[in-house]
Enzyme design. Structure first.
Site, short mmCIF file in Angstrom:
data_model
loop_
_atom_site.label_atom_id
_atom_site.label_comp_id
_atom_site.label_asym_id
_atom_site.label_seq_id
_atom_site.Cartn_x
_atom_site.Cartn_y
_atom_site.Cartn_z
N ARG A 239 -100.18 12.13 37.33
CA ARG A 239 -101.04 12.25 36.16
C ARG A 239 -101.75 13.59 36.24
O ARG A 239 -102.22 13.99 37.32
CB ARG A 239 -102.07 11.11 36.10
CG ARG A 239 -101.50 9.78 35.62
CD ARG A 239 -101.07 9.82 34.15
NE ARG A 239 -100.55 8.54 33.68
CZ ARG A 239 -99.27 8.19 33.70
NH1 ARG A 239 -98.35 9.01 34.16
NH2 ARG A 239 -98.89 7.03 33.22
N GLU A 268 -103.17 16.59 28.08
CA GLU A 268 -101.91 16.64 27.32
C GLU A 268 -102.18 16.45 25.84
O GLU A 268 -103.02 15.63 25.49
CB GLU A 268 -100.95 15.56 27.84
CG GLU A 268 -100.49 15.87 29.25
CD GLU A 268 -99.60 14.79 29.86
OE1 GLU A 268 -99.11 13.91 29.13
OE2 GLU A 268 -99.39 14.85 31.07
N HIS A 286 -94.06 16.01 30.34
CA HIS A 286 -94.15 14.59 30.69
C HIS A 286 -92.82 13.86 30.41
O HIS A 286 -92.79 12.87 29.66
CB HIS A 286 -95.31 13.91 29.95
CG HIS A 286 -95.89 12.75 30.72
ND1 HIS A 286 -97.22 12.43 30.72
CD2 HIS A 286 -95.30 11.82 31.52
CE1 HIS A 286 -97.43 11.36 31.47
NE2 HIS A 286 -96.27 10.97 31.97
C1 DGY Z 1 -95.33 6.45 33.61
O1 DGY Z 1 -94.53 5.55 33.40
O2 DGY Z 1 -96.48 6.24 33.98
C2 DGY Z 1 -94.84 7.85 33.43
O3 DGY Z 1 -95.82 8.78 33.54
C3 DGY Z 1 -94.15 7.98 32.10
O4 DGY Z 1 -92.88 7.68 32.22
#
Ligand code: DGY
Length: 321
Positions: A239, A268, A286
Site C-alpha cells: 500500500r 492514488e 496498482h
Molecule cells: C489487493 O488486493 O489488496 C491489491 O492491492 C489489489 O489487487
C-alpha cells in the site's frame, strides 16, 4: 429477491454466479471509480455489495446502503478501505480475496525488481529513440540478482512467495515480520531479522509486503531510507502510505538509494511532486494483481462470499476485526 450491487465491472464469472444464484445484480455502468455521491446513490437498498479497494466503506457507506446490508465483499486482499468496527457494529460481514492473487502480486513484485535493477523502462525509451547503436559496453549498466540479498518486509502469503522466487533466482533472502517463522526459514532458507532496521541495512533489494495499519504507515521514512545501502533498491506492491513518498523522492534524487519500483502510491492516483521526472524509478498503476487468472478468481471469490452470506452460510474468507 436479494439485491447485490457491484461497484465496478469485473472480469470472470463473478457477476454471472451472483445472477445464477438468483440475486438481482446491478453492476456499475462506468469503468471508473465512482464519485462518492454516485457511489452512495448506487449502493442504496442492497443486501450485499461487491466493492473495490477505491471505495471507502465507512459509517456513511453503511448508512447509505440501508438496513438490509449483510455483507461487503472487497475485490482485494487489503482491507484498509474498510472501517471494520463500523461494519461489526452494524452486523455486516466483511470479506476479502486472499490467496487467489498471491502469485500475480509476487510475480509483479519481481517484474518491478527486474525492471528497476536492469533499467528496462529507460532501455525501452532509448531503444525507441534510435540512439545509441545496438550495443555499447557501458550503456545502461544494471545489477544482477544472483548472490545479492533480498529483504522481504512482511512474510505473509505474498511476501513468502516473493522470498521463494528470490531464492530460486540465487538470492540470499532475509525477512522481517512481527512473527518469526521457523518452518519457513527451514523450508526456504530465509534468515529472520528482528527489526526492519537490520533488514534495511543489509538488503540489496527491499520488497515491501505489509498491510496498511497505523503501525505500518510511513514504515519507510527518511530515517529508514538513510539506513539502506546507496546501491539498494526499494520495491512496493503493498500500500502506498507504507512509504513516505515525499521522503522517497528526496532519497532517489540524492542518491540515498539507487532506485525504486512502485505499484502503489500514497495518494492514488496522484504521485508526489518530482516522482514522475525521476529515471531511477519504475512505476505501474496498482496492477500487481492484474492477471486474467487473479482478477477473475478475485471476482469469483467475492461472489462466493456474497452467495454464502445471503444464503445464511458463513463466508469463505471473512476479514477478522
Ligand atoms: C489487493 O488486493 O489488496 C491489491 O492491492 C489489489 O489487487
Amino acid at each position: 429477491m436479494a439485491k447485490v450491487v457491484v461497484t465496478r465491472k469485473i472480469p470472470g464469472n463473478g457477476v454471472r454466479m451472483l445472477r445464477d444464484a438468483g440475486f438481482e445484480v446491478a453492476v456499475s455502468p462506468h469503468d471508473r471509480v465512482l464519485e462518492r455521491g454516485e457511489l452512495l446513490n448506487f449502493i442504496q437498498g442492497a443486501d450485499g455489495v461487491l466493492c473495490m479497494l477505491t471505495d471507502k466503506v465507512d459509517e456513511e457507506f453503511i448508512n447509505a446502503v440501508g438496513p438490509n446490508l449483510k455483507i461487503v465483499a472487497n475485490f482485494a486482499v487489503g482491507t484498509d478501505n474498510f472501517n471494520l468496527p463500523a461494519l461489526l457494529s452494524h452486523n455486516v460481514q466483511a470479506t476479502n480475496t486472499p490467496d487467489v492473487l498471491t502469485e500475480a502480486v509476487a510475480e509483479h513484485a519481481f517484474a518491478l525488481i527486474m525492471a528497476i535493477t536492469r533499467r528496462i523502462a529507460e532501455a525501452d525509451k532509448l531503444a525507441r529513440s534510435g540512439f545509441p547503436p545496438a550495443f555499447g559496453p557501458e550503456v545502461l549498466l544494471g545489477m544482477e540478482l544472483k548472490g545479492k540479498t533480498l529483504g522481504v518486509l512482511g512474510l505473509g502469503r505474498i511476501g513468502s512467495r516473493v522470498a521463494e522466487i528470490g531464492k530460486s533466482m540465487g538470492m540470499d533472502v532475509i525477512y522481517y515480520d512481527i512473527k518469526q517463522n521457523a518452518d519457513f526459514e527451514a523450508k526456504v532458507g530465509a534468515v529472520f531479522k528482528s527489526t526492519p532496521e537490520d533488514l534495511l541495512k543489509e538488503a540489496d533489494v527491499v520488497s515491501v509486503h505489509v498491510p496498511l495499519l497505523d503501525s505500518t504507515r510511513h514504515l519507510i521514512n527518511t530515517d529508514r531510507l538513510k539506513m539502506m545501502k546507496p546501491t539498494a533498491y526499494l520495491v512496493n506492491t503493498s500500500r502506498g502510505p507504507v512509504v513516505d513518498e515525499v521522503a522517497l523522492v528526496e532519497a532517489l534524487k540524492n542518491g540515498t538509494i539507487k532506485g525504486a519500483g512502485l505499484d502503489v502510491f500514497e495518494n492514488e492516483p496522484n504521485h508526489a511532486p518530482g516522482l514522475d521526472e525521476l529515471t531511477n524509478v519504475v512505476m505501474t498503476p496498482h496492477i500487481a494483481s492484474a492477471t486474467i487468472e487473479a482478477r477473475s478468481a478475485m471476482g469469483e471469490l467475492a461472489a462466493k462470499n456474497i452467495i454464502a452470506v445471503l444464503s445464511g452460510q458463513p463466508p469463505l474468507t471473512p476479514v477478522k476485526v
